[in-house]
Design a protein around this motif. Structure first.
Motif, PDB file in Angstrom:
ATOM      1  N   ASN A  96       0.844  -1.188   0.000  1.00 18.73           N
ATOM      2  CA  ASN A  96       0.000   0.000   0.000  1.00 18.73           C
ATOM      3  C   ASN A  96       0.882   1.241   0.000  1.00 18.73           C
ATOM      4  N   ALA A  97       0.307   2.356  -0.428  1.00 18.43           N
ATOM      5  CA  ALA A  97       1.038   3.617  -0.442  1.00 18.43           C
ATOM      6  C   ALA A  97       1.592   3.921   0.947  1.00 18.43           C
ATOM      7  N   GLY A  98       2.874   4.250   1.002  1.00 16.62           N
ATOM      8  CA  GLY A  98       3.519   4.590   2.262  1.00 16.62           C
ATOM      9  C   GLY A  98       4.211   3.439   2.942  1.00 16.62           C
ATOM     10  N   ASP A  99       4.046   2.212   2.447  1.00 12.80           N
ATOM     11  CA  ASP A  99       4.806   1.100   3.007  1.00 12.80           C
ATOM     12  C   ASP A  99       6.295   1.355   2.824  1.00 12.80           C
ATOM     13  N   LEU A 100       7.086   0.780   3.712  1.00 12.86           N
ATOM     14  CA  LEU A 100       8.520   1.040   3.730  1.00 12.86           C
ATOM     15  C   LEU A 100       9.283  -0.279   3.727  1.00 12.86           C
ATOM     16  N   ILE A 101      10.272  -0.376   2.842  1.00 12.28           N
ATOM     17  CA  ILE A 101      11.169  -1.531   2.823  1.00 12.28           C
ATOM     18  C   ILE A 101      12.550  -1.068   3.278  1.00 12.28           C
ATOM     19  N   LEU A 102      13.095  -1.704   4.316  1.00 12.68           N
ATOM     20  CA  LEU A 102      14.481  -1.482   4.722  1.00 12.68           C
ATOM     21  C   LEU A 102      15.314  -2.581   4.076  1.00 12.68           C
ATOM     22  N   THR A 103      16.280  -2.195   3.257  1.00 18.32           N
ATOM     23  CA  THR A 103      16.888  -3.126   2.308  1.00 18.32           C
ATOM     24  C   THR A 103      18.134  -3.841   2.818  1.00 18.32           C
ATOM     25  N   GLY A 104      18.430  -3.736   4.099  1.00 18.52           N
ATOM     26  CA  GLY A 104      19.580  -4.443   4.652  1.00 18.52           C
ATOM     27  C   GLY A 104      20.703  -3.502   5.031  1.00 18.52           C
ATOM     28  N   THR A 105      21.646  -4.033   5.805  1.00 15.45           N
ATOM     29  CA  THR A 105      22.736  -3.206   6.324  1.00 15.45           C
ATOM     30  C   THR A 105      24.092  -3.767   5.902  1.00 15.45           C
ATOM     31  N   PRO A 106      25.086  -2.899   5.719  1.00 20.76           N
ATOM     32  CA  PRO A 106      26.444  -3.358   5.408  1.00 20.76           C
ATOM     33  C   PRO A 106      27.185  -3.839   6.653  1.00 20.76           C
TER      34      PRO A 106
END
Length: 332
Positions: free
Chosen positions: A280-290
């Motif tokens: 849905n609009a406004g959903d957030l994906i955190l794509t991982g950390t180094p």
């Protein structure tokens, strides 16, 4: 089957990541200078006691109050996206007149998202992060979540409470523009509004040693997801998979990498996740950390009261949050 194809592609993706990582990247200053060519830096900010949506005139610059230019624009970020208001043509046309411009000194930045329906996190998604743990590349994306109560404004405290193992993780956040499910990888970027800097603060004791090994609790304490300083719309980022990304604690660099180290890229992640749940609009994906997080250092490096954490991504900006103790909850 399609699922087998997802798994079989993991080694191919790792080879591609390692090939890219061997190339000599351009200096960070050159990367930053080339990023913002068009698009917008969308901010939520407080001015005279009211939270508003605006367009930032450059990183750290003055802010245009969108509704002062166009009163028809929504005040809530999810409506702003859902109704297509991210196309800020009227604001652009009136910028030369300085209409609605508020000096930076008169505003306080808020997190660009307040209560997204979902915060979807990707674990072990940087090749160099897997290397530091001496673990194999995941055959599928590792999916977990955080709750929206964790979202915190820039400059606001990260609370140290109920944990002795407070850790840092800088991440690229991807903001979803519109509703979708079973999205094709080739069409996935149509569902992206833009990018933000995220700090996936973690209580490692609750994540890894307690709560039955489930990660959610150790990731979702109040204040465990600082976001900001803005949402840079996708048009402004030439390649989200070639951005310098770093974290500093008290001015010392503790994480330094590039988003070209991502194993599963943004279009793939959106397509994969949408097989199981609707966006849905406004959903957030955190794509991982180094690599460089505190728990894998010897000895471990835990955040303590008085520390200041800065998370930065080239072309987007930097968020800064102090660590502050708060009275622990009395467990029954």
């Amino acid at each position: 089957t399609q699922d087998s194809a997802f798994r079989d592609s993991a080694h191919v993706r790792l080879s591609a990541v390692m090939s890219v990582s061997r190339r000599t990247p351009p200096p960070m200053s050159e990367i930053s200078a080339k990023r913002i060519k068009k698009g917008h830096r969308i901010v939520r900010f407080e001015h005279q006691g009211k939270v508003k949506i605006g367009v930032e005139l450059g990183d750290g610059g003055d802010v245009v109050d969108c509704r002062a230019v166009d009163p028809s624009l929504p005040e809530e970020m999810w409506k702003f996206m859902r109704h297509g208001a991210y196309d800020l043509g009227k604001v652009d046309r009136l910028l030369p007149d300085r209409l609605g411009v508020i000096p930076r000194s008169e505003i306080r930045l808020k997190a660009p998202l307040d209560y997204p329906e979902k915060i979807i996190c990707i674990g072990m998604n940087y090749a160099d992060h897997c290397t530091e743990q001496n673990i194999p590349i995941p055959s599928d994306p590792v999916i977990f979540g955080k709750f929206a109560n964790a979202i915190t404004d820039p400059e606001e405290p990260i609370y140290l409470e109920n944990t002795d193992e407070l850790d840092f993780e800088v991440e690229l956040g991807v903001v979803i523009l519109k509703r979708g499910r079973r999205i094709k990888e080739s069409e996935a970027m149509d569902y992206v509004m833009g990018y933000t800097v995220a700090h996936d603060v973690s209580a490692r004791d609750w994540q890894l040693k307690r709560n039955g090994g489930q990660w959610l609790l150790g990731k979702s304490f109040d204040s465990f997801c600082p976001l900001g300083p803005c949402i840079v719309t996708k048009e402004a980022i030439a390649d989200p998979h070639n951005l310098g990304i770093r974290c500093r604690v008290n001015g010392e660099t503790v994480q330094e990498s590039n988003t070209n180290q991502m194993i599963y890229k943004i279009p793939y992640l959106i397509s994969y996740i949408s097989k199981f749940m609707s966006f849905n609009a406004g959903d957030l994906i955190l794509t991982g950390t180094p690599p460089g997080v505190g728990c894998f250092r010897r000895p471990p490096m835990w955040l303590k009261e008085g520390d200041v954490v800065e998370c930065e991504i080239d072309g987007i900006g930097c968020i800064r949050n102090p660590v502050q103790k708060r009275r622990p909850f009395e467990f029954l």
